[in-house]
Design an enzyme around this catalytic site. Structure first.
Site, PDB file in Angstrom:
ATOM      1  N   GLU A  83     -75.465  47.446 -24.493  1.00  0.00           N
ATOM      2  CA  GLU A  83     -74.434  48.496 -24.351  1.00  0.00           C
ATOM      3  C   GLU A  83     -73.424  48.413 -25.493  1.00  0.00           C
ATOM      4  O   GLU A  83     -73.015  49.431 -26.052  1.00  0.00           O
ATOM      5  CB  GLU A  83     -73.759  48.328 -22.994  1.00  0.00           C
ATOM      6  CG  GLU A  83     -72.519  49.169 -22.783  1.00  0.00           C
ATOM      7  CD  GLU A  83     -71.420  48.398 -22.081  1.00  0.00           C
ATOM      8  OE1 GLU A  83     -70.312  48.329 -22.647  1.00  0.00           O
ATOM      9  OE2 GLU A  83     -71.660  47.873 -20.973  1.00  0.00           O
ATOM     10  N   GLU A 133     -70.865  41.795 -32.928  1.00  0.00           N
ATOM     11  CA  GLU A 133     -70.482  42.124 -31.557  1.00  0.00           C
ATOM     12  C   GLU A 133     -70.290  40.900 -30.672  1.00  0.00           C
ATOM     13  O   GLU A 133     -69.722  41.012 -29.592  1.00  0.00           O
ATOM     14  CB  GLU A 133     -71.519  43.055 -30.919  1.00  0.00           C
ATOM     15  CG  GLU A 133     -71.408  44.496 -31.360  1.00  0.00           C
ATOM     16  CD  GLU A 133     -70.042  45.107 -31.073  1.00  0.00           C
ATOM     17  OE1 GLU A 133     -69.536  44.981 -29.942  1.00  0.00           O
ATOM     18  OE2 GLU A 133     -69.463  45.702 -32.002  1.00  0.00           O
TER      19      GLU A 133
END
Length: 1029
Positions: A87, A164
């Protein structure tokens, strides 16, 4: 025959539309339609489902979503956390977009990255959401193309993943606070024996830090198939077919997966013996009890299923009313308690009871909770309790029906998400209103004659429509879902251990025994008055009336001195908002009275500020939508309300009661309030973040009693009688108040009510708390004149770190209006740039916020305004200082070089979109009109004040360029920014070993320690020689 007079008001007509809504001929076995109401619904050849619906609220906006039936429960052991990582990667890079270009695109069109443009991963699903403007033809197509990229083109490279990891770790760290740990512990108990117990969506720290790109890619390609997905688009489109064509354009070329795997089902085992746990959490906000009972999710397929859902909802209404009344009784077992139900994972529904109680009070709370549920099983609810629940539910569905054409697109999107992910039917609010109106009897009438007529009417309806009335006993049966033998989990939460598992087991056995023997007495009901105002006041009159056509408001000066301004809007059919304010607040008080009076709103609220106890008022307002609150601030005292247009009289009656009745403290009331306050103070002292916030306030604003945190010693100084006396004075003189009303009001109905209940408030013979805004005492706050850096170390169960970087601001009186707008734009600019640097470039934070505080200034029309701009973020404790320096470097770069044209364009677009949305909201208009009255330039003409502020905003938009933004940053903040600021960092308290280690490795300490060793050796040699001689 026309039953309404020809000149009937619009509000009456609208209300009549619901009351004249036809009932339906019930067939309980009728299957509810599987086709979602109002949507263009279909399926592409590749398996993707789509939902498209027209909706004009808000105008020229679309709420989009990509729903994926893939969650953390599908992860293997080495993948724990990967569903969530996917995600995150979606917004980082795809085949078409790289280096967070998706975020840049969204921000460039005014769709700010955050809550509305984000995604969420749960155990069973992942949902990507966008909320975008569509006033340009290409924007909708591009937004749908972004969702298409998410479906199959997310890029998973080593570089992307490394960028990330920091953001995901920060989200993981934030989840490991006290609330997160408590929720996780309860989840593990509930799901024990199933795969769900081992698959929390946030995952494992080890996996987040070390998982390979290959593992992430394998999970993505294995499960992300179009057969598991749906696209939802709800917005102000010209038609649905063109939107469907866009979906086909961007998704239609994707092929059906040949290696598609069915999503497996996971069983959650049931258990007869309750699972009992005592959870000790040193950072807990207080003591609490949680009870959860699991069962399989009920199907919602037929009208009978829908009726059962209504009966269950009535149970929660009635039970929560009873719990609230229990919390307001003498020696209450808890401060608050509630009951609810929710689908926690796809096969399981949880029936949940939670309470918060005093420290060492969990056993008493648990016993009371179980006793009340058992009492309902034995004696049931009374007819009055179920009537109150019916009335409340009828009021809710009536409001929803009246506003059926004004529902936000995001709310409709949520309905379609539930249809796809949970199989819940979407039948439309019109049909739901008909069903509820047919199934739920109307509110019982007090008159015996009318009751007889009503019962005849209900009997006739039952015969005509095959209605089976919902009885109190039927509602009461839902208490069976909370039996401790029904897969029950009981957990206490305490900051210090007091209860034991054996204690909890003994309470369960005790209540089961009492219930078995029938030794629990019936519920004792309170007497409920029929009328809020027993003697209606004499109406006041209008002594002056003004119209301000540029903002569409009417202003009245009433005979008692109150100023009332109202604006009619049609944004929501069933909403009227209002706020009344008067100058003069806590800043006027000496220190000796401050602590007592600062608690007056809390104390008065618990006793009852409208002439009735809160538990009694709750029943009196059943079936009505009228909520009123109060607030005492440093410079102003306010009351505020939200009501239905048809309950405007009730709302104004409450305001009248607020002024006309006094609050008198009782011994038991005071005991409960002070006990709650002590628990709150103790909880704040345990919470690292509250300790941190308090220290930030002390450093930035000084050590005045206004800014110091409340201590137990302060509470002991509180005089409840002084507090209530002050509260009564605050809301006594109507001539000091200005009231602004915004919403769907009909002046022909509203004006007589305004005159009767607001104009009818008696004006005292002498003014009470009447202040000139220019003469108010300012708060004694001072910002440090040099650089201040401080680390606040707090005991923590798990390491957390929060940073607040703060700069002083002073706005000159001559250009105040322009500078206020400039500072709003600059705060957005700073926030966007700091997120770009700290998250997207360095991958070290999840999010950051920039806020402006100017609230410490008294509302004088002269003098400069002081305040601050603060930057907030959380991060890994090890990199906090480095990130502070990076943030300072970026702010200094903006001061020295200025932002880019693209930066300014993005900030202007975000502000414009927010402004356009605000123009369609009652809250926005209420806030703007209030600000116009409270503005420095207000001199009796609210229309001119509003216009000047609006023109100032437009002027600043016109002149905002990279150069003017740079100049404003130099003028507004200290320049260079590194010469004056404060930075406060919350860090975990080091262990004894770590403190000793840091003590030894510190250079200065090492020199001193070395000197002590030499000195010690010399003394030893001298002592040895002395002993030898």
């Amino acid at each position: 025959m026309d039953l309404l007079p020809a000149e009937a008001s619009s509000e009456i007509v609208k209300k009549h539309r619901f009351r004249s809504l036809k009932m339906v001929d019930l067939n309980y076995e009728e299957v509810l339609s599987d086709v979602p109401y109002g949507a263009d619904y279909g399926k592409l050849d590749n398996g993707l489902r789509y939902y498209v619906r027209l909706n004009s609220k808000p105008k020229m906006r679309a709420a989009l979503a990509l729903a994926v039936r893939v969650g953390s429960v599908l992860e293997e052991e080495e993948e724990r956390g990967v569903a969530h990582i996917v995600e995150h990667l979606a917004f980082s890079a795809t085949k078409k977009y790289t280096n967070h270009d998706i975020v840049k695109f969204l921000e460039s069109i005014g769709a700010e990255f955050g809550a509305c443009q984000n995604a969420v991963t749960s155990s069973d699903e992942t949902v990507y959401e966008l909320f975008v403007p569509i006033d340009k033809p290409e924007l909708l197509s591009q937004a749908i193309s972004v969702l298409a990229e998410f479906s199959s083109e997310i890029r998973v490279s080593a570089e992307d993943l490394e960028k990330e990891r920091g953001a995901v770790m920060e989200e993981y760290r934030a989840n490991r606070n006290a609330n997160g740990r408590m929720q996780d512990a309860h989840w593990l108990l509930m799901m024990e024996g199933s795969k769900y117990a081992e698959r929390l969506p946030i995952g494992l720290e080890k996996v987040i830090r070390t998982v390979s790109p290959e593992t992430v890619k394998r999970f993505y390609t294995k499960w992300y198939h179009l057969q598991n997905m749906a696209v939802i688009a709800v917005g102000d489109f010209s038609d649905t077919k063109s939107v469907v064509e866009l979906i086909k354009t961007h998704f239609g070329g994707k092929v059906l997966a040949t290696d598609y795997m069915e999503i497996p089902k996971f069983v959650v085992p049931s258990h007869e013996e309750p699972r009992i746990s005592c959870f000790v959490e040193s950072e807990a906000a207080g003591s609490a009890v949680m009870i959860s009972c699991k069962s399989q999710v009920d199907e919602l397929k037929t009208v009978k299923d829908y009726r059962n859902l209504l009966v269950e909802a009535m149970f929660y209404h009635a039970m929560n009313q009873r719990f609230f009344k229990m919390s307001r009784k003498k020696d209450p077992p808890y401060f608050s308690c509630s009951v609810a139900a929710d689908v926690v994972v796809q096969p399981i529904k949880a029936y949940i009871m939670t309470s918060s109680c005093k420290e060492k009070g969990t056993l008493y709370a648990l016993e009371s909770m179980l006793t009340e549920i058992a009492r309902v099983r034995i004696h049931g609810f009374s007819e009055r309790e179920t009537s109150v629940a019916r009335a409340s539910m009828m009021s809710e569905i009536e409001s929803a029906y009246l506003e059926r054409d004004q529902v936000q697109s995001a709310s409709l999107r949520e309905e379609f998400l539930h249809h796809f992910l949970r199989g819940e039917p979407v039948v439309g609010i019109e049909y739901e209103a008909q069903l509820q109106k047919t199934i739920l009897p109307r509110k019982l009438l007090t008159s015996l004659i009318y009751r007889y007529v009503f019962e005849c009417y209900i009997l006739m309806v039952a015969l005509l429509f095959d209605v089976v009335d919902i009885s109190a006993s039927e509602v009461s049966k839902y208490s069976e879902n909370f039996r401790t033998t029904h897969s029950c989990v009981i957990k206490t939460i305490e900051p210090r251990a007091a209860a034991t598992v054996d204690d909890l087991k003994n309470i369960v056995l005790k209540i089961n025994s009492l219930e078995k023997d029938g030794n629990i007495s019936p519920w004792d009901e309170e007497h409920i008055p029929e009328e809020i105002v027993t003697l209606k006041p004499n109406p006041g009159s209008v002594v002056q009336e003004s119209e301000y056509s540029n903002i569409g408001v009417t202003e009245l000066i009433l005979s008692n001195g109150m100023r009332v301004c109202y604006k009619h809007t049609d944004f929501l059919e069933d909403q009227v908002l209002f706020t009344g304010y008067a100058y003069g607040g806590l800043s006027e008080l000496p220190e000796s009275e401050y602590f007592s009076c600062s608690m007056s709103s809390t104390i008065a609220g618990e006793i009852g500020i409208f002439g009735y106890r809160p538990s009694v008022l709750l029943d009196m307002l059943a079936g009505k939508r009228a909520e009123i609150g109060t607030k005492l601030g440093a410079y102003m005292r306010t009351f505020f309300g939200d009501c239905s247009p048809t309950d405007l009289e009730t709302a104004f009656q409450l305001v009248y009661q607020l002024f006309a009745t006094g609050v008198v403290p009782g011994e038991e009331d005071i005991k409960i309030v002070m006990q709650m306050s002590e628990e709150s103070v103790n909880a704040q002292e345990r919470d690292p973040y509250t300790v941190f916030a308090n220290r930030v306030r002390e450093i930035n604003y000084g050590n005045s009693y206004f800014f110091r945190p409340t201590r137990i010693s302060d509470l002991r100084k509180v005089d409840p009688f002084k507090a209530c006396e002050y509260f009564n004075k605050c809301f006594k003189d109507p001539s000091t108040f200005t009231v602004v009303i915004v919403g769907n009001i009909d002046p022909d109905i509203a004006r007589p009510l305004i005159l009767q209940y607001l104009g009818g408030i008696p004006r005292p013979s002498e003014p009470i708390l009447k202040y000139n805004r220019d003469d108010l005492k300012g708060l004694p706050f001072t910002f440090p004149t040099t650089i201040t850096r401080e680390v606040v170390r707090s005991p923590m169960v798990e390491a957390q770190c929060s940073v607040q970087l703060c700069f002083p601001v002073e706005l000159k009186n001559e250009k105040m209006m322009e500078d206020v707008h400039f500072i709003g734009f600059l705060s957005k600019l700073l926030e966007a740039k700091i997120i770009q640097v700290l998250r997207f470039k360095h991958g070290q934070i999840y999010s950051a916020g920039v806020s402006v505080f100017l609230g410490g200034n008294k509302p004088s029309r002269v003098g400069n305004a002081r305040g601050d701009i603060s930057v907030n973020f959380s991060c890994d404790p090890d990199v906090a200082l480095a990130l502070v320096d990076l943030a300072l470097d970026e702010i200094l770069r903006l001061q020295e070089e200025g932002p880019s044209d693209a930066d300014i364009s993005t900030v202007l677009e975000i502000e414009q979109r927010a402004h356009e949305n605000g123009l369609q909201e009652n809250y926005w208009w209420l806030d703007r009109i209030l600000h116009s009255y409270q503005s420095r330039i207000y001199s009796g003409d609210v229309g001119t004040s509003f216009a000047v502020q609006d023109e100032s905003r437009i002027d600043v938009r016109k002149i905002l360029t990279p150069v003017t933004a740079q100049q404003s940053l130099q003028k507004t903040l200290p320049f260079p920014c590194k010469k004056q600021y404060t930075v406060v960092i919350l860090m975990p308290q080091a262990s004894r070993f770590e403190r000793l280690k840091s003590f030894i490795t510190d250079a200065k300490v090492q020199v001193g320690f070395g000197g002590m060793v030499v000195l010690g050796f010399c003394i030893w040699r001298y002592a040895r020689r002395s002993s030898e001689s």
